[in-house]
Design a protein around this motif. Sequence first.
Motif, PDB file in Angstrom:
ATOM      1  N   PRO A   1       0.830  -1.210   0.000  1.00  0.00           N
ATOM      2  CA  PRO A   1       0.000   0.000   0.000  1.00  0.00           C
ATOM      3  C   PRO A   1       0.863   1.258   0.000  1.00  0.00           C
ATOM      4  O   PRO A   1       1.820   1.357   0.770  1.00  0.00           O
ATOM      5  CB  PRO A   1      -0.816  -0.124   1.284  1.00  0.00           C
ATOM      6  CG  PRO A   1      -0.016  -1.022   2.167  1.00  0.00           C
ATOM      7  CD  PRO A   1       0.704  -1.981   1.252  1.00  0.00           C
ATOM      8  N   LEU A   2       0.536   2.200  -0.862  1.00  0.00           N
ATOM      9  CA  LEU A   2       1.258   3.468  -0.938  1.00  0.00           C
ATOM     10  C   LEU A   2       0.493   4.585  -0.237  1.00  0.00           C
ATOM     11  O   LEU A   2       1.087   5.519   0.287  1.00  0.00           O
ATOM     12  CB  LEU A   2       1.501   3.846  -2.406  1.00  0.00           C
ATOM     13  CG  LEU A   2       2.278   2.832  -3.240  1.00  0.00           C
ATOM     14  CD1 LEU A   2       2.411   3.321  -4.676  1.00  0.00           C
ATOM     15  CD2 LEU A   2       3.655   2.567  -2.626  1.00  0.00           C
ATOM     16  N   ALA A   3      -0.820   4.492  -0.275  1.00  0.00           N
ATOM     17  CA  ALA A   3      -1.690   5.444   0.423  1.00  0.00           C
ATOM     18  C   ALA A   3      -2.878   4.659   0.944  1.00  0.00           C
ATOM     19  O   ALA A   3      -3.562   3.988   0.172  1.00  0.00           O
ATOM     20  CB  ALA A   3      -2.148   6.553  -0.517  1.00  0.00           C
ATOM     21  N   MET A   4      -3.111   4.734   2.241  1.00  0.00           N
ATOM     22  CA  MET A   4      -4.187   3.929   2.833  1.00  0.00           C
ATOM     23  C   MET A   4      -4.875   4.736   3.928  1.00  0.00           C
ATOM     24  O   MET A   4      -4.491   4.718   5.095  1.00  0.00           O
ATOM     25  CB  MET A   4      -3.629   2.621   3.378  1.00  0.00           C
ATOM     26  CG  MET A   4      -4.691   1.637   3.849  1.00  0.00           C
ATOM     27  SD  MET A   4      -4.020  -0.044   4.063  1.00  0.00           S
ATOM     28  CE  MET A   4      -4.136  -0.665   2.395  1.00  0.00           C
ATOM     29  N   ALA A   5      -5.907   5.476   3.530  1.00  0.00           N
ATOM     30  CA  ALA A   5      -6.672   6.273   4.481  1.00  0.00           C
ATOM     31  C   ALA A   5      -7.369   5.368   5.484  1.00  0.00           C
ATOM     32  O   ALA A   5      -7.767   4.252   5.154  1.00  0.00           O
ATOM     33  CB  ALA A   5      -7.700   7.119   3.732  1.00  0.00           C
ATOM     34  N   GLN A   6      -7.507   5.855   6.708  1.00  0.00           N
ATOM     35  CA  GLN A   6      -8.213   5.114   7.742  1.00  0.00           C
ATOM     36  C   GLN A   6      -9.693   5.510   7.740  1.00  0.00           C
ATOM     37  O   GLN A   6     -10.033   6.662   7.480  1.00  0.00           O
ATOM     38  CB  GLN A   6      -7.606   5.411   9.106  1.00  0.00           C
ATOM     39  CG  GLN A   6      -6.167   4.950   9.260  1.00  0.00           C
ATOM     40  CD  GLN A   6      -6.040   3.446   9.133  1.00  0.00           C
ATOM     41  OE1 GLN A   6      -6.731   2.696   9.800  1.00  0.00           O
ATOM     42  NE2 GLN A   6      -5.154   2.998   8.263  1.00  0.00           N
ATOM     43  N   PRO A   7     -10.584   4.562   7.992  1.00  0.00           N
ATOM     44  CA  PRO A   7     -12.012   4.893   7.999  1.00  0.00           C
ATOM     45  C   PRO A   7     -12.371   5.837   9.141  1.00  0.00           C
ATOM     46  O   PRO A   7     -11.862   5.709  10.251  1.00  0.00           O
ATOM     47  CB  PRO A   7     -12.691   3.530   8.177  1.00  0.00           C
ATOM     48  CG  PRO A   7     -11.656   2.662   8.813  1.00  0.00           C
ATOM     49  CD  PRO A   7     -10.338   3.133   8.273  1.00  0.00           C
ATOM     50  N   SER A   8     -13.233   6.799   8.826  1.00  0.00           N
ATOM     51  CA  SER A   8     -13.725   7.722   9.846  1.00  0.00           C
ATOM     52  C   SER A   8     -14.940   7.093  10.529  1.00  0.00           C
ATOM     53  O   SER A   8     -15.865   6.638   9.850  1.00  0.00           O
ATOM     54  CB  SER A   8     -14.116   9.052   9.198  1.00  0.00           C
ATOM     55  OG  SER A   8     -14.765   9.895  10.117  1.00  0.00           O
ATOM     56  N   TYR A   9     -14.921   7.062  11.836  1.00  0.00           N
ATOM     57  CA  TYR A   9     -16.022   6.463  12.602  1.00  0.00           C
ATOM     58  C   TYR A   9     -16.574   7.560  13.507  1.00  0.00           C
ATOM     59  O   TYR A   9     -16.139   7.717  14.643  1.00  0.00           O
ATOM     60  CB  TYR A   9     -15.478   5.286  13.402  1.00  0.00           C
ATOM     61  CG  TYR A   9     -16.520   4.372  14.022  1.00  0.00           C
ATOM     62  CD1 TYR A   9     -17.884   4.481  13.733  1.00  0.00           C
ATOM     63  CD2 TYR A   9     -16.123   3.374  14.913  1.00  0.00           C
ATOM     64  CE1 TYR A   9     -18.807   3.629  14.305  1.00  0.00           C
ATOM     65  CE2 TYR A   9     -17.037   2.506  15.490  1.00  0.00           C
ATOM     66  CZ  TYR A   9     -18.377   2.641  15.184  1.00  0.00           C
ATOM     67  OH  TYR A   9     -19.299   1.792  15.756  1.00  0.00           O
ATOM     68  N   PRO A  10     -17.532   8.340  13.018  1.00  0.00           N
ATOM     69  CA  PRO A  10     -18.027   9.508  13.758  1.00  0.00           C
ATOM     70  C   PRO A  10     -18.523   9.173  15.161  1.00  0.00           C
ATOM     71  O   PRO A  10     -19.083   8.093  15.398  1.00  0.00           O
ATOM     72  CB  PRO A  10     -19.181  10.014  12.872  1.00  0.00           C
ATOM     73  CG  PRO A  10     -18.856   9.516  11.505  1.00  0.00           C
ATOM     74  CD  PRO A  10     -18.204   8.175  11.719  1.00  0.00           C
ATOM     75  N   GLN A  11     -18.327  10.130  16.051  1.00  0.00           N
ATOM     76  CA  GLN A  11     -18.707   9.939  17.444  1.00  0.00           C
ATOM     77  C   GLN A  11     -20.206   9.685  17.596  1.00  0.00           C
ATOM     78  O   GLN A  11     -20.625   8.880  18.431  1.00  0.00           O
ATOM     79  CB  GLN A  11     -18.299  11.161  18.273  1.00  0.00           C
ATOM     80  CG  GLN A  11     -18.500  11.007  19.769  1.00  0.00           C
ATOM     81  CD  GLN A  11     -17.611   9.925  20.374  1.00  0.00           C
ATOM     82  OE1 GLN A  11     -16.422   9.887  20.102  1.00  0.00           O
ATOM     83  NE2 GLN A  11     -18.193   9.044  21.197  1.00  0.00           N
ATOM     84  N   ASP A  12     -21.009  10.351  16.772  1.00  0.00           N
ATOM     85  CA  ASP A  12     -22.455  10.179  16.924  1.00  0.00           C
ATOM     86  C   ASP A  12     -22.889   8.744  16.585  1.00  0.00           C
ATOM     87  O   ASP A  12     -23.831   8.216  17.184  1.00  0.00           O
ATOM     88  CB  ASP A  12     -23.221  11.190  16.065  1.00  0.00           C
ATOM     89  CG  ASP A  12     -22.888  11.084  14.596  1.00  0.00           C
ATOM     90  OD1 ASP A  12     -21.817  10.554  14.255  1.00  0.00           O
ATOM     91  OD2 ASP A  12     -23.708  11.535  13.769  1.00  0.00           O
ATOM     92  N   LEU A  13     -22.198   8.105  15.629  1.00  0.00           N
ATOM     93  CA  LEU A  13     -22.509   6.716  15.306  1.00  0.00           C
ATOM     94  C   LEU A  13     -22.087   5.790  16.434  1.00  0.00           C
ATOM     95  O   LEU A  13     -22.796   4.834  16.771  1.00  0.00           O
ATOM     96  CB  LEU A  13     -21.825   6.300  14.002  1.00  0.00           C
ATOM     97  CG  LEU A  13     -22.250   7.029  12.726  1.00  0.00           C
ATOM     98  CD1 LEU A  13     -21.544   6.415  11.513  1.00  0.00           C
ATOM     99  CD2 LEU A  13     -23.756   6.961  12.542  1.00  0.00           C
ATOM    100  N   ARG A  14     -20.937   6.090  17.027  1.00  0.00           N
ATOM    101  CA  ARG A  14     -20.466   5.264  18.146  1.00  0.00           C
ATOM    102  C   ARG A  14     -21.409   5.391  19.346  1.00  0.00           C
ATOM    103  O   ARG A  14     -21.759   4.402  19.990  1.00  0.00           O
ATOM    104  CB  ARG A  14     -19.052   5.683  18.542  1.00  0.00           C
ATOM    105  CG  ARG A  14     -17.969   5.185  17.588  1.00  0.00           C
ATOM    106  CD  ARG A  14     -16.602   5.632  18.021  1.00  0.00           C
ATOM    107  NE  ARG A  14     -16.261   6.937  17.447  1.00  0.00           N
ATOM    108  CZ  ARG A  14     -15.241   7.672  17.835  1.00  0.00           C
ATOM    109  NH1 ARG A  14     -14.461   7.262  18.812  1.00  0.00           N
ATOM    110  NH2 ARG A  14     -14.995   8.828  17.250  1.00  0.00           N
ATOM    111  N   ASP A  15     -21.815   6.639  19.607  1.00  0.00           N
ATOM    112  CA  ASP A  15     -22.712   6.868  20.740  1.00  0.00           C
ATOM    113  C   ASP A  15     -24.056   6.182  20.533  1.00  0.00           C
ATOM    114  O   ASP A  15     -24.697   5.743  21.501  1.00  0.00           O
ATOM    115  CB  ASP A  15     -22.933   8.368  20.946  1.00  0.00           C
ATOM    116  CG  ASP A  15     -21.665   9.083  21.410  1.00  0.00           C
ATOM    117  OD1 ASP A  15     -20.742   8.387  21.889  1.00  0.00           O
ATOM    118  OD2 ASP A  15     -21.605  10.323  21.294  1.00  0.00           O
ATOM    119  N   ALA A  16     -24.469   6.086  19.264  1.00  0.00           N
ATOM    120  CA  ALA A  16     -25.756   5.454  18.955  1.00  0.00           C
ATOM    121  C   ALA A  16     -25.644   3.938  18.892  1.00  0.00           C
ATOM    122  O   ALA A  16     -26.649   3.251  18.666  1.00  0.00           O
ATOM    123  CB  ALA A  16     -26.289   5.996  17.633  1.00  0.00           C
ATOM    124  N   GLY A  17     -24.427   3.410  19.066  1.00  0.00           N
ATOM    125  CA  GLY A  17     -24.226   1.967  19.041  1.00  0.00           C
ATOM    126  C   GLY A  17     -24.297   1.371  17.649  1.00  0.00           C
ATOM    127  O   GLY A  17     -24.535   0.159  17.506  1.00  0.00           O
TER     128      GLY A  17
END
Length: 263
Positions: free
Chosen positions: A162-178
């Motif tokens: 891999p030369l460029a591998m962005a990490q997935p964004s996991y928004p706080q509101d989704l985490r808080d909502a389970g």
Amino acid sequence: MKNTPVSRATKLTLLLPVLLIVSHTGSLLIAGEGDRDAIVEKTTMPSFPRDLLSRGVDAGKAKVLIQVDAEGKLVDALCIEALYPEIGEVLVRAIKQWKFTPPTRNGKPVPFMKELELDLTTGWNIKTVTAMDFVFSDRSPGTKEPRYRAYSLKELDRIPKPLAMAQPSYPQDLRDAGIAGKVLVNFYIDETGAVRLPEIKQSATPELDFIALDTITQWKFEPPIRGGKPALVKAVQSFVFDPAKATKKETPEPKKEAPETKK
């Protein structure tokens, strides 16, 4: 060497059941799962590769994967298998000029991805070719193995770095909502190392599916190599969204597949 004229007209056959024919309009209907199927409103005929004609080849099959957005715009077209690489190249160039009407679901246009299987041939007696000439045929150039296809990761000389591998964004509101789950994404890495035509293989939720697709489109790899030459490869990547582990940073790699015998 067989002396084959290069002035032969070309005929393109779309093999059922991937495509159905709408005979009263001349348009091509792409079967789907919505309440209205996608339609190819305008087609452009490919020219049969002159190099193949000069070698006595006058027919060849190919599989092309296309992605069309909700406005009917072609997003991408990729040859994933062809009896001859040149067949796939001319078909992709032609498909990029096609005009689509997207399918609908619940009355709204939706994007779609579809694999098209095509048979490109030449013939002496064809004067003009229109959409009405796109008909089902049993004609086949034989049972030869394709000279171009997508390989698995196990068939490569080495796993692409891999030369460029962005990490997935996991928004706080989704985490808080389970909102959690696992998303599997199928995708191709082409001969330049670019990610092509990612598609959800296993869905979690619409929000997480979108994040996974958006993330993987930003990835870039070194060119996949097989037999010392750049190759097209199909891979699958898993994304696990777990609120309890959201603070951990891990660099994912394409999921390895079961070993296959090289052909």
